[in-house]
Design a protein around this motif. Structure first.
Motif, short mmCIF file in Angstrom:
data_model
loop_
_atom_site.label_atom_id
_atom_site.label_comp_id
_atom_site.label_asym_id
_atom_site.label_seq_id
_atom_site.Cartn_x
_atom_site.Cartn_y
_atom_site.Cartn_z
N TYR A 101 0.80 -1.23 0.00
CA TYR A 101 0.00 0.00 0.00
C TYR A 101 0.83 1.27 0.00
O TYR A 101 0.29 2.36 0.17
N GLY A 153 -18.78 7.58 -9.23
CA GLY A 153 -17.39 7.37 -9.64
C GLY A 153 -17.33 6.79 -11.04
O GLY A 153 -18.35 6.43 -11.64
N THR A 177 -11.96 7.76 -11.61
CA THR A 177 -11.53 7.18 -10.34
C THR A 177 -10.40 6.18 -10.54
O THR A 177 -9.43 6.15 -9.80
N SER A 178 -10.54 5.33 -11.58
CA SER A 178 -9.59 4.25 -11.78
C SER A 178 -9.50 3.92 -13.26
O SER A 178 -10.48 4.06 -14.00
N GLU A 182 -1.93 4.83 -5.46
CA GLU A 182 -2.84 5.92 -5.10
C GLU A 182 -4.26 5.36 -5.06
O GLU A 182 -4.64 4.55 -5.90
N TYR A 183 -5.04 5.81 -4.08
CA TYR A 183 -6.44 5.38 -3.95
C TYR A 183 -7.34 6.61 -4.01
O TYR A 183 -7.07 7.60 -3.33
N ARG A 184 -8.37 6.52 -4.82
CA ARG A 184 -9.30 7.64 -4.99
C ARG A 184 -10.69 7.25 -4.51
O ARG A 184 -11.17 6.16 -4.77
N ARG A 185 -11.34 8.21 -3.85
CA ARG A 185 -12.71 7.99 -3.41
C ARG A 185 -13.62 7.87 -4.62
O ARG A 185 -13.51 8.64 -5.57
N CYS A 186 -14.52 6.90 -4.59
CA CYS A 186 -15.39 6.61 -5.73
C CYS A 186 -16.68 7.41 -5.60
O CYS A 186 -17.56 7.07 -4.80
N SER A 217 -8.21 1.58 -6.04
CA SER A 217 -6.86 1.79 -6.57
C SER A 217 -6.97 2.46 -7.93
O SER A 217 -7.86 2.15 -8.71
N THR A 218 -6.08 3.40 -8.21
CA THR A 218 -6.19 4.13 -9.48
C THR A 218 -5.92 3.23 -10.69
O THR A 218 -6.33 3.55 -11.79
N LYS A 232 -12.90 3.65 -1.57
CA LYS A 232 -11.76 4.08 -2.38
C LYS A 232 -11.34 2.94 -3.29
O LYS A 232 -11.38 1.78 -2.90
#
Length: 330
Positions: free
Chosen positions: A10, A217, A292-293, A14-18, A26-27, A24
């Motif tokens: 980890y 997202g 988001t990803s 980078e992790y983005r909120r959906c 993973s990108t 979150k």
């Protein structure tokens, strides 16, 4: 020897909120559309999933019909879960979908309540799971009321068979309508999965705006345009590529001289950035935070490593963005 996940998995991802949810992603996410079916080598698929998780990829994307043959990608993933990832189930997002043709007769595709519920039950059995994290309707159904399909998604969440729901291949207007129904039912739409890349820009016309307005997202599938945004096909179709395989993933006639000219110029820009074209294409899709990803496919471990490596150089300058636009419009 039993698999043990990398303790540092980890630290780099980078992790983005959906959307407006608490989830979150993973990108970079790994899709099992190709290379995980019954015709493929299990140990290669297993190595790719393990390496992806070691690199911080927590989201694994499937559908009922992925293979070939249909259903076999879910069976493969279920086997990998049992062999390696069972201790890490609560660290993993598993998604699957229904909507494309899966079995004969009137209930084996589209978006009826019958199809949506039966398909998920089959998917859970193939993967050996009690629930999936995200369940998608895979494509709009022109003949089933949207209220029925969204109602089935809501029912599935209330049954505990999915934690979140999403849609894929819906246009902006369909997305807006689906979102409003799901909000009214009390199960908001978490995510939309559109095809989006430098070569497919249609989500920019209105869809991305709708997603932002509705708090949904997004995860872009085919961000490398079926491999056309790599250096893989600059000199023709290699014999060992997916385009040359039985899946007809990429048809030779798609590789026009005009397209190859653009990808060569994009490759030159990527070279100046110290990246592969595929890495720059992923950075471009993720630019600005609206997506988001990015959902990648892979046929070998090194491609997953390259994709995650793109995050080490993830800023595009205004000058670079302008140059990309000029190349694509040229």
């Amino acid at each position: 020897m039993p698999y043990t996940a990398d303790a540092n998995r980890y630290t780099e991802m980078e992790y983005r909120r959906c959307g407006n949810s608490g989830l979150k992603l993973s990108t970079i996410s790994l899709g099992l559309w190709h290379n995980f079916g019954g015709i493929d080598t299990y140990e290669n698929g297993r190595a790719m999933v393990r390496r992806a998780f070691d690199l911080g990829i927590t989201h694994f994307d499937l559908a009922n019909n992925y293979g070939p043959p249909p259903g076999s990608a879910e069976e493969t993933f279920g086997r990998i879960l049992k062999d390696d990832l069972a201790p890490y189930r609560d660290e993993i997002i598993v998604s699957t979908k229904a909507g494309f043709y899966m079995w004969p007769g009137p209930y084996g595709e589209w978006g009826s309540r019958k199809n949506m519920i039966a398909s998920l039950d089959q998917s859970l059995k193939r993967m050996g799971l009690d629930y999936v994290d995200i369940y998608y309707h895979h494509r709009p159904d022109p003949n089933t009321p949207l209220e029925e399909t969204m109602g089935a998604l809501d029912h599935i969440v209330r049954q505990g068979k999915a934690l979140y729901v999403g849609i894929s291949n819906y246009n902006a207007e369909q997305t807006e309508a689906a979102s409003k129904i799901l909000k009214r039912l009390g199960t908001p739409c978490l995510i939309h999965q559109p095809r989006y890349s430098m070569l497919v820009r249609s989500p920019e016309e209105r869809l991305l705006d709708v997603l932002q307005e509705e708090g949904i997202g997004s995860i872009a599938f085919s961000p490398l345009a079926k491999g056309m945004l790599t250096n893989r096909y600059l000199n023709g179709i290699p014999a060992d590529s997916r385009a040359a395989g039985p899946s007809q993933f990429l048809k030779p006639e798609e590789l026009t001289e005009e397209l190859l000219g653009k990808t060569r110029r994009l490759q030159e820009l990527a070279d100046r950035r110290g990246q592969k074209l595929s890495q720059m294409a992923l950075v471009w899709v993720l630019r600005g935070g609206r997506v988001t990803s990015a959902l990648i496919g892979a046929s070998k471990v090194s491609q997953i490593e390259d994709a995650v490596g793109a995050l080490g150089n993830s800023e595009l300058s205004q000058e670079e963005l302008a140059e990309i636009e000029a190349i694509l419009k040229g």
